[in-house]
Design an enzyme around this catalytic site. Structure first.
Site, PDB file in Angstrom:
ATOM      1  N   GLU A  55       0.825  -1.200   0.000  1.00  0.00           N
ATOM      2  CA  GLU A  55       0.000   0.000   0.000  1.00  0.00           C
ATOM      3  C   GLU A  55       0.869   1.265   0.000  1.00  0.00           C
ATOM      4  OE1 GLU A  55      -2.220  -2.950   2.754  1.00  0.00           O
ATOM      5  OE2 GLU A  55      -0.202  -2.637   1.970  1.00  0.00           O
ATOM      6  N   ALA A 157       5.864 -41.065  -5.840  1.00  0.00           N
ATOM      7  CA  ALA A 157       5.853 -41.491  -7.230  1.00  0.00           C
ATOM      8  C   ALA A 157       5.395 -42.934  -7.247  1.00  0.00           C
ATOM      9  CB  ALA A 157       7.241 -41.355  -7.849  1.00  0.00           C
ATOM     10  N   ALA A 167       7.278 -56.126  -6.476  1.00  0.00           N
ATOM     11  CA  ALA A 167       7.132 -57.125  -5.417  1.00  0.00           C
ATOM     12  C   ALA A 167       8.453 -57.439  -4.729  1.00  0.00           C
ATOM     13  CB  ALA A 167       6.516 -58.403  -5.992  1.00  0.00           C
ATOM     14  N   TRP A 173      13.750 -47.185 -11.698  1.00  0.00           N
ATOM     15  CA  TRP A 173      12.988 -45.955 -11.478  1.00  0.00           C
ATOM     16  C   TRP A 173      11.580 -46.191 -11.958  1.00  0.00           C
ATOM     17  CZ3 TRP A 173      15.177 -42.445  -8.502  1.00  0.00           C
ATOM     18  CH2 TRP A 173      16.553 -42.343  -8.463  1.00  0.00           C
ATOM     19  N   ASP A 203      17.189 -46.739   2.596  1.00  0.00           N
ATOM     20  CA  ASP A 203      17.571 -46.161   1.300  1.00  0.00           C
ATOM     21  C   ASP A 203      18.791 -45.250   1.349  1.00  0.00           C
ATOM     22  OD1 ASP A 203      15.364 -47.466   0.284  1.00  0.00           O
ATOM     23  OD2 ASP A 203      14.060 -45.712   0.372  1.00  0.00           O
ATOM     24  N   THR A 228      12.835 -41.994  16.192  1.00  0.00           N
ATOM     25  CA  THR A 228      13.768 -41.998  17.329  1.00  0.00           C
ATOM     26  C   THR A 228      15.018 -42.819  17.082  1.00  0.00           C
ATOM     27  OG1 THR A 228      12.558 -43.866  18.309  1.00  0.00           O
ATOM     28  CG2 THR A 228      11.884 -41.644  18.979  1.00  0.00           C
ATOM     29  N   PRO A 273       5.556 -45.000   3.008  1.00  0.00           N
ATOM     30  CA  PRO A 273       4.130 -45.037   3.314  1.00  0.00           C
ATOM     31  C   PRO A 273       3.804 -44.895   4.796  1.00  0.00           C
ATOM     32  CG  PRO A 273       4.936 -47.193   2.609  1.00  0.00           C
ATOM     33  CD  PRO A 273       6.014 -46.219   2.309  1.00  0.00           C
ATOM     34  N   VAL A 276       4.096 -40.956   5.543  1.00  0.00           N
ATOM     35  CA  VAL A 276       3.074 -40.238   4.780  1.00  0.00           C
ATOM     36  C   VAL A 276       1.683 -40.570   5.314  1.00  0.00           C
ATOM     37  CG1 VAL A 276       1.984 -40.013   2.525  1.00  0.00           C
ATOM     38  CG2 VAL A 276       4.473 -40.000   2.700  1.00  0.00           C
ATOM     39  N   ALA A 278       0.846 -41.499   8.274  1.00  0.00           N
ATOM     40  CA  ALA A 278       0.655 -40.890   9.594  1.00  0.00           C
ATOM     41  C   ALA A 278       0.219 -39.436   9.462  1.00  0.00           C
ATOM     42  CB  ALA A 278       1.941 -40.990  10.409  1.00  0.00           C
TER      43      ALA A 278
END
Length: 339
Positions: A55, A157, A167, A173, A203, A228, A273, A276, A278
């Site tokens: 402003e 992804a 499996a 990828w 990972d 933790t 998973p 995510v 949670a």
């Protein structure tokens, strides 16, 4: 009620707001000053902390006394407090503005109330004009201001049938190079990126934002780990250019408040998973980014586990806000329905 012309000018104010810094501590705000005959006599936007608000920037373009009786079109309710700069309400009143049209209501405990004060001072005020568009534009800042926590985006992804791995556990990828490059760009646009300790131990991710050649991008997200379990000293996270933050993950809402206190306003969750799910179950996700590959994998390696949905009536419905092709894949951007 705002005229069609005022709505057009609000969109112009929104264009101006986009010139401001996307990741600053202050909201991106734009303002247009219009004379009684409808002529634009001033435009401005907020350029960052410590600089004049939109402003004031717009009023500075007007000739002496030219704003008397004019209308101010501004994307966010004018502030009513003194921080590094003075209240915008005072600047508008001193300039003799007769009408103020704004989009989003300021959610700040200290800065809100500008519209009320302007009305009490005899100014014609109308709020809520293109509010949903401006709220969406303010996204991260608005979430943080309203909820006192970071804006949370979850990303995954998957194959078309919702699998994040085959499996045998292989996942590199599922999506193509274009999707991966796009995801790294999104990482760089967030204050922090998060995974759970399970992902770290399995990972060994770096959680950096890189270009297609593997070089670090200029903007890096702070690495955050929920859980933790101890992170090994040799983990690649230990080589991240920014210090690691670890929270225990027992109370996600409390963890988010802690991250906000550490300066995190936008959190990009790339965990598995468990993490995510949670966040979804706790109702703490503000937006979703899902990369879908045109492939089918089958099996039980799904993107989400239990999210507290027992029947179709309890489904967590989402609104698709964008669909973009990234190479052979599709990137879906979604938000919880009703937000």
């Amino acid at each position: 009620m705002a005229s069609q012309r005022e709505q057009q000018l609000m969109r112009r104010a929104l264009e101006l707001a986009a010139n401001g810094p996307a990741r600053g501590v202050n909201p991106r705000v734009g303002c247009v000053i219009v004379s009684p005959d409808g002529t634009i006599i001033g435009e401005g936007w907020h350029r960052g902390a410590g600089t004049p608000h939109a402003e004031v920037a717009a009023l500075s373009q007007t000739a002496p006394d030219a704003a008397r009786g004019a209308t101010a079109i501004v994307t966010l309710e004018p502030c009513n407090h003194t921080g590094r700069t003075g209240p915008c309400v005072d600047a508008l009143l001193d300039a003799g503005i007769a009408r103020v049209v704004y989009a989003s209501t300021d959610p700040g405990g200290d800065s809100s109330g500008g519209g009320t004060r302007l009305r009490e001072s005899g100014v014609d005020v109308e709020g809520g004009v293109l509010e949903s568009e401006v709220d969406a534009f303010l996204g991260t800042w608005m979430t943080t201001a309203r909820l006192a926590r970071p804006h949370v985006t979850v990303k995954w992804a998957s194959s078309l049938d919702g699998r994040t791995a085959a499996a045998d556990g292989t996942s590199q990828w599922i999506t193509g190079a274009e999707s991966r490059a796009d995801a790294h760009l999104l990482r760089s646009q967030h204050d922090a990126i998060a995974v759970g300790t399970g992902t770290v131990l399995t990972d060994d991710p770096s959680l950096t934002a890189r270009d297609s050649a593997g070089a670090l991008l200029a903007e890096q997200p702070v690495p955050v780990v929920f859980g933790t379990r101890a992170i090994p000293g040799g983990a690649r996270l230990r080589q991240h250019p920014l210090p690691l933050i670890q929270v225990d993950g027992r109370d996600l809402a409390a963890d988010l408040r802690l991250l906000r206190e550490r300066g995190i306003r936008s959190l990009f969750i790339e965990g598995g998973p468990t993490l995510v799910s949670a966040f979804v179950r706790a109702g703490l996700v503000d937006s979703y980014v899902v990369y879908l590959a045109p492939a089918l994998l089958g099996g039980d390696r799904v993107a989400l586990t239990d999210i507290g949905v027992a029947s179709i009536d309890e489904a967590r419905r989402l609104t698709i806000t964008d669909i973009t092709l990234t190479g052979d894949d599709a990137r879906l951007t979604l938000s919880p329905k009703g937000r």
